[in-house]
Design a protein around this motif. Structure first.
Motif, PDB file in Angstrom:
ATOM      1  N   GLU A 282       1.173   7.310  -5.586  1.00 43.90           N
ATOM      2  CA  GLU A 282       1.671   6.914  -4.821  1.00 43.90           C
ATOM      3  C   GLU A 282       1.171   6.612  -3.612  1.00 43.90           C
ATOM      4  N   VAL A 284      -0.943   7.443  -0.044  1.00 39.56           N
ATOM      5  CA  VAL A 284      -1.026   7.859   0.693  1.00 39.56           C
ATOM      6  C   VAL A 284      -1.508   7.992   2.282  1.00 39.56           C
ATOM      7  N   LYS A 336       0.614  14.075   5.923  1.00 36.70           N
ATOM      8  CA  LYS A 336       0.659  13.172   5.016  1.00 36.70           C
ATOM      9  C   LYS A 336       1.290  12.480   4.507  1.00 36.70           C
ATOM     10  N   TYR A 338       4.283   9.605   2.833  1.00 38.85           N
ATOM     11  CA  TYR A 338       3.763   9.199   1.045  1.00 38.85           C
ATOM     12  C   TYR A 338       4.816   7.897   0.689  1.00 38.85           C
ATOM     13  N   LYS A 340       5.947   4.244  -1.491  1.00 35.80           N
ATOM     14  CA  LYS A 340       5.631   3.687  -2.855  1.00 35.80           C
ATOM     15  C   LYS A 340       6.641   2.683  -2.602  1.00 35.80           C
TER      16      LYS A 340
END
Length: 347
Positions: A282, A284, A336, A338, A340
């Motif tokens: 992923e 980040v 944070k 994430y 994809k």
């Protein structure tokens, strides 16, 4: 004579041009000037094949430079540089100052500067060869004007489309604020609407550049959010040199744009640090926003506006991101986010 005179009042931009033209320095002799009067004097004394000049300059404008050079060295081929947002104001100058090429800024690829210069040099050489022959220059310049107008019309059409999108988005936001579920005074609602209307307009200007590389995004975001003299600090870096897929890169930088814009308008003073990394397949984005005690005290009277804006910002981030982890304290926010590939939200 292959001399190219480049006039730009920004030292930083001149340094960028020097780097862009480094590979061509053996074939193209460039002279750089921050002060247009010195450039005009050089052309009067030494002559020049091509003049590349920024239109928007203090003291002496680019149009005045072109007009003076037209008198003292009419054979010099002229290239104008102008911001995309100033295109409509530029059109009259282009049509009446015999401009060979118009370069729209910002640009970050060497080819965007090198190719127009090469084209202008070729045109200059062609002029020199045909000096003793009768030429119908009117037809040529009409063709140039037609091509330039076509370019301007295309840009203006895009700008109008994005303007209409901004109006629609602003209208939706006004409707949501009027529905009664958000407890704000009329003055507070106006502040929220004004902030997001400005954000939408700037975002669409950003978006209209389309797919761009990492360096382009860094420069664009730095220009918007890094202003140390006004106590606004912005930093962005990658932890690895791995190429980021364009879909992911756009989601990340648009997230940074939304947070950066809200921070600038709501907080005023801040430190915004962003780090792009990759964990377990992923991508980040690590964000750290630091706010001084003084800024927090000044913002107390705007607490409801700030909370409303940040709620909307979080919903906008959800469109780009897969999931988030957040930590807050009195003087910082750490997050944070994430991403994809193929995971863009449909909400």
């Amino acid at each position: 004579m292959n001399t190219v005179v480049i006039v730009e009042n920004s030292r930083k931009m001149i340094d960028n041009y020097i780097r862009m033209l480094e590979a061509c320095k053996e074939k193209i002799e460039c002279k750089y000037f921050r002060y247009p009067e010195k450039a005009v004097e050089y052309i009067r004394r030494e002559g020049a094949a091509v003049l590349v000049c920024e239109l928007d300059m203090p003291v002496m404008s680019g149009k005045e430079v072109f007009d003076m050079v037209e008198i003292i060295s009419p054979e010099t081929v002229k290239i104008a540089m102008a911001q995309v947002k100033d295109v409509r104001e530029t059109l009259e100058i282009v049509n009446h100052s015999r401009i060979f090429k118009l370069i729209l800024k910002p640009f970050f690829l060497s080819e965007d500067l090198v190719e127009p210069i090469k084209s202008a040099l070729n045109y200059y050489k062609l002029q020199e060869k045909k000096k003793n022959h009768s030429m119908d220059m009117t037809v040529k310049w009409n063709s140039v004007d037609k091509d330039t107008k076509k370019l301007v019309d295309e840009v203006e059409k895009k700008k109008q489309t994005y303007h209409n999108i901004c109006k629609t988005m602003t209208g939706i936001m006004k409707g949501n604020l009027q529905c009664g579920s958000i407890e704000l005074s009329p003055g507070e609602k106006d502040k929220v609407v004004d902030l997001f209307e400005g954000m939408f307009q700037e975002f669409m200007r950003y978006y209209m550049f389309g797919a761009q590389n990492y360096i382009f995004h860094i420069n664009y975001l730095m220009n918007l959010f890094h202003c140390p003299e006004e106590h606004r600090v912005f930093r962005l870096r990658k932890k690895n040199n791995q190429e980021i897929p364009n879909e992911i890169l756009e989601n990340i930088v648009y997230t940074i744009f939304i947070i950066g814009y809200a921070s600038r308008e709501i907080l005023g003073c801040y430190q915004l640090k962003a780090v792009i990394d990759k964990e377990n397949g992923e991508y980040v984005l690590g964000l750290l926003i630091k706010v001084s005690k003084k800024t927090q005290e000044e913002q107390r009277g705007e607490k409801r506006v700030e909370e409303t804006v940040m709620q909307m910002v979080q919903k906008m981030i959800d469109v780009f991101a897969e999931r988030r982890l957040k930590e807050t304290s009195e003087d910082f926010v750490a997050e944070k986010i994430y991403y994809k590939e193929g995971a863009l939200s449909d909400e």
